[in-house]
Design a protein around this motif. Structure first.
Motif, mmCIF file in Angstrom:
data_model
loop_
_atom_site.group_PDB
_atom_site.id
_atom_site.type_symbol
_atom_site.label_atom_id
_atom_site.label_comp_id
_atom_site.label_asym_id
_atom_site.label_seq_id
_atom_site.Cartn_x
_atom_site.Cartn_y
_atom_site.Cartn_z
ATOM 1 N N GLN A 180 -30.734 -1.651 14.748
ATOM 2 C CA GLN A 180 -30.847 -2.840 14.170
ATOM 3 C C GLN A 180 -30.113 -2.831 12.909
ATOM 4 N N GLN A 181 -29.612 -3.888 12.654
ATOM 5 C CA GLN A 181 -28.739 -4.329 11.465
ATOM 6 C C GLN A 181 -29.516 -3.866 10.068
ATOM 7 N N PHE A 182 -28.764 -2.943 9.301
ATOM 8 C CA PHE A 182 -29.211 -2.797 7.817
ATOM 9 C C PHE A 182 -28.196 -3.536 7.164
ATOM 10 N N VAL A 183 -28.705 -4.902 6.424
ATOM 11 C CA VAL A 183 -27.671 -5.709 5.854
ATOM 12 C C VAL A 183 -27.976 -5.538 4.268
ATOM 13 N N ILE A 184 -26.750 -5.614 3.664
ATOM 14 C CA ILE A 184 -26.638 -5.361 2.359
ATOM 15 C C ILE A 184 -26.598 -6.722 1.612
ATOM 16 N N ARG A 207 -33.142 -5.763 5.381
ATOM 17 C CA ARG A 207 -32.257 -6.206 4.250
ATOM 18 C C ARG A 207 -32.396 -5.314 3.266
ATOM 19 N N ILE A 208 -31.281 -4.898 2.544
ATOM 20 C CA ILE A 208 -31.230 -3.949 1.568
ATOM 21 C C ILE A 208 -30.904 -4.645 0.134
ATOM 22 N N VAL A 209 -31.480 -4.854 -0.897
ATOM 23 C CA VAL A 209 -30.963 -5.647 -1.822
ATOM 24 C C VAL A 209 -30.269 -4.408 -2.812
ATOM 25 N N VAL A 210 -29.143 -4.800 -3.192
ATOM 26 C CA VAL A 210 -28.310 -4.034 -4.205
ATOM 27 C C VAL A 210 -28.271 -4.784 -5.594
#
Length: 325
Positions: free
Chosen positions: A63-67, A35-38
């Motif tokens: 793997q998924q890098f999810v925003i 998870r990348i928190v923006v």
């Protein structure tokens, strides 16, 4: 074997074992979605850079890098989520210069230098000093002269307290020893709308946001805030502000952070994959078309940059007497 020697050997074995485990974890990382928190709204510069990077890291790592957009309080809400997340590499933060200015403007629920592990600065964007065409100033030098002739009468728009547009204006005032009024807006759109309408006369804003207004003649570009001239503005022959005021430099940067105590091997893996993604031709073209320059500095260099910028902006903010209501 003496007792001391045996103890030392055992200690080394434990350290090596731990190092081996950390290496193994890094090699297997990521084993699930990241998870990348923006901490800003979708569609903005931070979101744009992050989504492009996340897609390429998803492709390369499998793997998924999810925003996750978690807006509010000039990026503080989203930053707090990451500062307090497990230090396992599965919750990351894409932040901006606000990380280095917020400590001097707000009471933060985290420690900027102690609660994050810098990974790398992923991209930068230059700002442009622009004026309404009715203003009789066609160069930075002429704008400075006009401001000195009319102290406190010129009005500049900014997209929020502590934002690069605001601090660029304050730095210009301090370095040129001039005075003009800076009006805070709740975002770039309203700021540029009033500037194009002639309700305010001056602004600093990003190249992508200003380009259509410059091309249409609704605004006049006087200078760019970065160290070097911007290639996208070459047809307009726009110099840097620093060519008139040596040492003037402000850019907007976007940087990836992990929670403090994240394993150095994971930080290294992330840094390696990001630099690979930034080196891809399609990524370079994507960033260039939108007015961004690719980053990719090592974690230790990015960490030093954050410390240096915090010290720099502390002085500017204190001298300007900036407060947030």
């Amino acid at each position: 074997m003496s007792r001391k020697t045996a103890t030392a050997v055992a200690s080394i074995a434990v350290i090596c074992g731990g190092f081996g485990l950390a290496q193994a974890q890094a090699q297997g990382y990521p084993e699930k979605a990241v998870r990348i928190v923006v901490p800003y709204a979708a569609g903005g510069g931070t979101d744009t850079v992050t989504r492009a990077l996340a897609q390429r890291m998803t492709d390369s790592l499998g793997q998924q890098f999810v925003i996750e957009n978690r807006t509010g309080a000039n990026g503080i809400i989203g930053s707090e989520i990451v500062a307090k997340a497990p230090a396992d590499g599965y919750t990351l933060l894409m932040t901006t210069n606000a990380l280095t200015t917020n400590p001097w403007l707000y009471k933060l629920p985290f420690n900027t230098l102690k609660d994050f592990a810098p990974v790398t600065m992923t991209a930068t964007a230059c700002s442009v000093l622009a004026v309404h065409p009715s203003l009789p100033a066609k160069t930075v030098k002429e704008l400075v002269a006009l401001a000195r002739a009319k102290p406190g009468q010129l009005v500049m728009s900014a997209s929020g307290a502590g934002q690069p547009s605001h601090l660029s204006g304050e730095l210009l005032k301090q370095m040129a020893k001039i005075n003009f009024l800076i009006v805070q807006y709740k975002g770039t759109g309203a700021s540029l709308s009033d500037l194009a309408g002639g309700h305010v006369m001056i602004t600093f804003s990003s190249v992508p946001g200003l380009m259509p207004l410059i091309q249409s003649g609704k605004l006049r570009a006087l200078g760019t805030s970065c160290r070097e001239r911007v290639p996208a503005l070459k047809p307009f022959n726009i110099p840097t502000v620093a060519e008139t005021l040596p040492g003037f430099e402000v850019d907007t940067w976007y940087g990836l952070m992990a929670p403090a105590k994240t394993a150095p091997t994971i930080i290294s893996r992330l840094y390696s994959e990001i630099t690979k993604a930034l080196a891809r031709e399609d990524m370079k073209k994507f960033l260039d078309a939108r007015g961004f320059d690719p980053g990719g500095n090592p974690p230790e260099q990015f960490a030093k940059q954050i410390v240096d910028e915090m010290a720099r902006w502390e002085q500017v903010i204190k001298q300007a007497g900036i407060t947030v209501q």
